[in-house]
Design a protein around this motif. Structure first.
Motif, mmCIF file in Angstrom:
data_model
loop_
_atom_site.group_PDB
_atom_site.id
_atom_site.type_symbol
_atom_site.label_atom_id
_atom_site.label_comp_id
_atom_site.label_asym_id
_atom_site.label_seq_id
_atom_site.Cartn_x
_atom_site.Cartn_y
_atom_site.Cartn_z
ATOM 1 N N GLN A 14 -14.402 -3.093 7.142
ATOM 2 C CA GLN A 14 -14.815 -2.224 6.406
ATOM 3 C C GLN A 14 -14.580 -1.436 5.899
ATOM 4 O OE1 GLN A 14 -18.340 -1.174 7.475
ATOM 5 N NE2 GLN A 14 -18.040 -0.835 9.454
ATOM 6 N N GLY A 15 -13.129 -1.745 5.391
ATOM 7 C CA GLY A 15 -12.624 -1.533 4.202
ATOM 8 C C GLY A 15 -13.005 -1.992 3.100
ATOM 9 N N ALA A 16 -13.838 -2.912 2.780
ATOM 10 C CA ALA A 16 -15.018 -3.227 2.109
ATOM 11 C C ALA A 16 -15.825 -2.315 1.267
ATOM 12 C CB ALA A 16 -14.679 -4.997 1.750
ATOM 13 N N ARG A 17 -16.306 -1.815 2.027
ATOM 14 C CA ARG A 17 -17.436 -1.356 2.456
ATOM 15 C C ARG A 17 -17.797 0.270 1.638
ATOM 16 N NH1 ARG A 17 -18.189 -4.677 6.945
ATOM 17 N NH2 ARG A 17 -19.242 -6.520 6.799
ATOM 18 N N VAL A 18 -16.552 1.170 2.016
ATOM 19 C CA VAL A 18 -16.816 2.292 2.636
ATOM 20 C C VAL A 18 -16.054 3.257 1.226
ATOM 21 C CG1 VAL A 18 -16.362 2.698 4.675
ATOM 22 C CG2 VAL A 18 -14.659 2.606 3.671
ATOM 23 N N LYS A 19 -16.500 3.768 0.750
ATOM 24 C CA LYS A 19 -16.052 4.778 -0.410
ATOM 25 C C LYS A 19 -15.385 5.941 -0.338
ATOM 26 C CE LYS A 19 -18.077 1.062 -2.721
ATOM 27 N NZ LYS A 19 -17.195 0.472 -3.283
ATOM 28 N N SER A 20 -14.991 7.233 0.441
ATOM 29 C CA SER A 20 -14.813 8.134 0.687
ATOM 30 C C SER A 20 -14.791 8.017 2.202
ATOM 31 C CB SER A 20 -14.961 9.236 0.399
ATOM 32 O OG SER A 20 -17.114 9.487 1.339
ATOM 33 N N ALA A 50 2.642 -0.607 11.990
ATOM 34 C CA ALA A 50 3.439 -0.363 11.860
ATOM 35 C C ALA A 50 4.057 1.031 11.900
ATOM 36 C CB ALA A 50 3.317 -1.091 10.717
ATOM 37 N N GLU A 51 5.476 0.619 11.938
ATOM 38 C CA GLU A 51 6.601 2.219 11.827
ATOM 39 C C GLU A 51 6.351 2.104 10.424
ATOM 40 O OE1 GLU A 51 7.480 4.024 14.039
ATOM 41 O OE2 GLU A 51 7.952 2.732 16.004
ATOM 42 N N GLY A 52 6.079 3.872 9.923
ATOM 43 C CA GLY A 52 6.390 3.918 7.929
ATOM 44 C C GLY A 52 4.966 3.774 7.712
ATOM 45 N N PHE A 53 3.632 3.336 7.996
ATOM 46 C CA PHE A 53 2.423 2.880 7.991
ATOM 47 C C PHE A 53 1.596 4.608 7.834
ATOM 48 C CE2 PHE A 53 -2.288 2.848 8.250
ATOM 49 C CZ PHE A 53 -1.949 1.378 7.084
ATOM 50 N N VAL A 54 2.050 5.602 8.572
ATOM 51 C CA VAL A 54 1.359 7.129 7.802
ATOM 52 C C VAL A 54 2.189 7.614 7.020
ATOM 53 C CG1 VAL A 54 0.504 9.157 9.158
ATOM 54 C CG2 VAL A 54 1.252 7.256 10.700
ATOM 55 N N GLY A 55 3.234 7.136 6.263
ATOM 56 C CA GLY A 55 3.983 7.714 5.733
ATOM 57 C C GLY A 55 3.173 7.300 3.865
ATOM 58 N N GLU A 56 2.664 5.375 4.349
ATOM 59 C CA GLU A 56 2.522 5.123 3.630
ATOM 60 C C GLU A 56 1.186 5.822 3.364
ATOM 61 O OE1 GLU A 56 1.230 0.309 2.164
ATOM 62 O OE2 GLU A 56 2.171 1.008 4.041
ATOM 63 N N VAL A 57 0.353 5.608 3.782
ATOM 64 C CA VAL A 57 -1.188 6.771 3.201
ATOM 65 C C VAL A 57 -1.018 7.878 2.359
ATOM 66 C CG1 VAL A 57 -3.550 7.175 4.920
ATOM 67 C CG2 VAL A 57 -2.049 4.985 5.298
ATOM 68 N N ASN A 84 -8.509 4.263 -0.977
ATOM 69 C CA ASN A 84 -7.824 3.939 -1.187
ATOM 70 C C ASN A 84 -7.813 2.555 -1.238
ATOM 71 O OD1 ASN A 84 -5.576 2.516 -2.348
ATOM 72 N ND2 ASN A 84 -4.027 4.167 -1.652
ATOM 73 N N PRO A 85 -8.083 1.384 -2.683
ATOM 74 C CA PRO A 85 -8.152 0.333 -1.910
ATOM 75 C C PRO A 85 -7.241 -0.823 -1.498
ATOM 76 C CG PRO A 85 -8.815 0.447 -3.913
ATOM 77 C CD PRO A 85 -8.769 1.914 -4.479
ATOM 78 N N ALA A 86 -5.574 -0.027 -1.797
ATOM 79 C CA ALA A 86 -5.241 -1.023 -1.667
ATOM 80 C C ALA A 86 -4.469 -1.155 0.023
ATOM 81 C CB ALA A 86 -3.649 0.428 -2.519
ATOM 82 N N ILE A 87 -4.970 0.338 0.566
ATOM 83 C CA ILE A 87 -4.558 0.107 2.113
ATOM 84 C C ILE A 87 -6.031 0.352 2.722
ATOM 85 C CG2 ILE A 87 -2.826 1.290 1.962
ATOM 86 C CD1 ILE A 87 -3.741 4.086 2.466
ATOM 87 N N ALA A 88 -7.438 0.152 2.596
ATOM 88 C CA ALA A 88 -8.360 0.251 3.045
ATOM 89 C C ALA A 88 -8.572 -0.530 3.949
ATOM 90 C CB ALA A 88 -9.924 -0.109 1.987
ATOM 91 N N HIS A 89 -8.320 -2.049 3.607
ATOM 92 C CA HIS A 89 -8.359 -2.708 4.891
ATOM 93 C C HIS A 89 -7.613 -2.870 5.533
ATOM 94 C CE1 HIS A 89 -8.754 -7.131 6.614
ATOM 95 N NE2 HIS A 89 -8.141 -7.327 6.835
ATOM 96 N N ALA A 90 -6.181 -2.130 5.620
ATOM 97 C CA ALA A 90 -5.006 -2.220 6.688
ATOM 98 C C ALA A 90 -6.087 -1.084 7.130
ATOM 99 C CB ALA A 90 -4.318 -1.931 6.453
ATOM 100 N N LEU A 91 -6.572 -0.075 7.005
ATOM 101 C CA LEU A 91 -7.066 1.339 7.571
ATOM 102 C C LEU A 91 -8.221 1.126 8.449
ATOM 103 C CD1 LEU A 91 -6.330 4.015 5.914
ATOM 104 C CD2 LEU A 91 -5.727 4.466 8.006
ATOM 105 N N TYR A 92 -9.318 0.188 7.453
ATOM 106 C CA TYR A 92 -10.451 0.090 8.133
ATOM 107 C C TYR A 92 -10.962 -1.462 8.677
ATOM 108 C CZ TYR A 92 -10.496 4.590 6.148
ATOM 109 O OH TYR A 92 -10.281 5.796 6.241
#
Length: 228
Positions: A170-176, A140-147, A159-167
């Motif tokens: 896999q977002g629940a498993r990755v740590k760094s 979505a527009e503006g997502f890069v700025g949010e990250v 960042n767990p708040a945006i982990a699912h949107a990014l990954y």
């Protein structure tokens, strides 16, 4: 002061004056290499401070410290060379692709395997070039700025708040993660690498190779976007 037949002073040595002189000039013995070497070879008797042993102990401690530092530098250099080789080989493999779909698949397989990460995502704001993409996705527009906010890159804990949107799942498993801002013909985007190992990416790590990889991917994706 009189002299004996061998030309040596006949009067006894004034030890108090010698002691006072050495106390006033603590570096005298150390700076006299010949005298220091002679003292270092002498065995100390009862009640005598062994300057030689003290000096040797200090030198040995410094030597061990230097050896440890040298080993650390060599190990770091080897690790950097290995990482550099992995990234160069991965980029060469990506360059062999003949379509955006093939590039997408190689990013999700070859690139993640070569780098030892669990997931790699390339996100493009307002543009989803592949209907069934695995790694190259729209955002979505503006997502890069949010990250990233105003930053060009970020390394550290996920960042767990945006982990699912990014990954995704896999977002629940990755740590760094390591994230770099990209530009696809005027469309803001980013490349994100993430791993389960919490120490894989940390703030303060060098980012030269990461940026080389990100800019390479940016140019490859842009080429296929322009072709389409």
């Amino acid at each position: 002061m009189t002299e004996n037949a061998e030309g040596m002073p006949a009067d006894p040595l004034d030890t108090d004056r010698v002691r006072d002189f050495l106390l006033s000039n603590p570096d005298f013995v150390r700076e006299d290499a010949e005298l220091f070497a002679l003292l270092a070879q002498r065995d100390a008797g009862d009640g005598v401070i062994d300057l030689g042993a003290a000096a040797r102990g200090k030198l040995l401690a410094e030597l061990r410290q230097l050896k440890s530092l040298n080993a650390s530098i060599v190990e770091t250099a080897r690790a950097n060379l290995a990482t550099q080789s992995q990234i160069h080989m991965a980029v060469l493999a990506l360059l062999e692709t003949d379509s955006l779909t093939a590039l997408d698949r190689k990013i999700s397989s070859r690139l993640t395997g070569a780098l030892g990460v669990d997931v790699c995502r390339v996100l493009i704001e307002g543009h989803a070039p592949l209907p069934a993409g695995e790694s190259i996705l729209g955002a979505a527009e503006g997502f890069v700025g949010e990250v990233l906010g105003n930053k060009v890159e970020r390394l550290g804990p996920v960042n767990p708040a945006i982990a699912h949107a990014l990954y995704g799942q896999q977002g629940a498993r990755v740590k760094s993660e390591a994230i770099v801002r990209l530009d696809f013909n005027g469309h803001d985007g980013l490349m994100a690498l993430a791993a389960r190992d919490p120490a894989m990416f940390e703030a303060g790590q060098g980012t030269e190779l990461l940026n080389f990889l990100a800019r390479s991917v940016e140019r490859m994706v842009t080429r296929w976007l322009h072709a389409s």
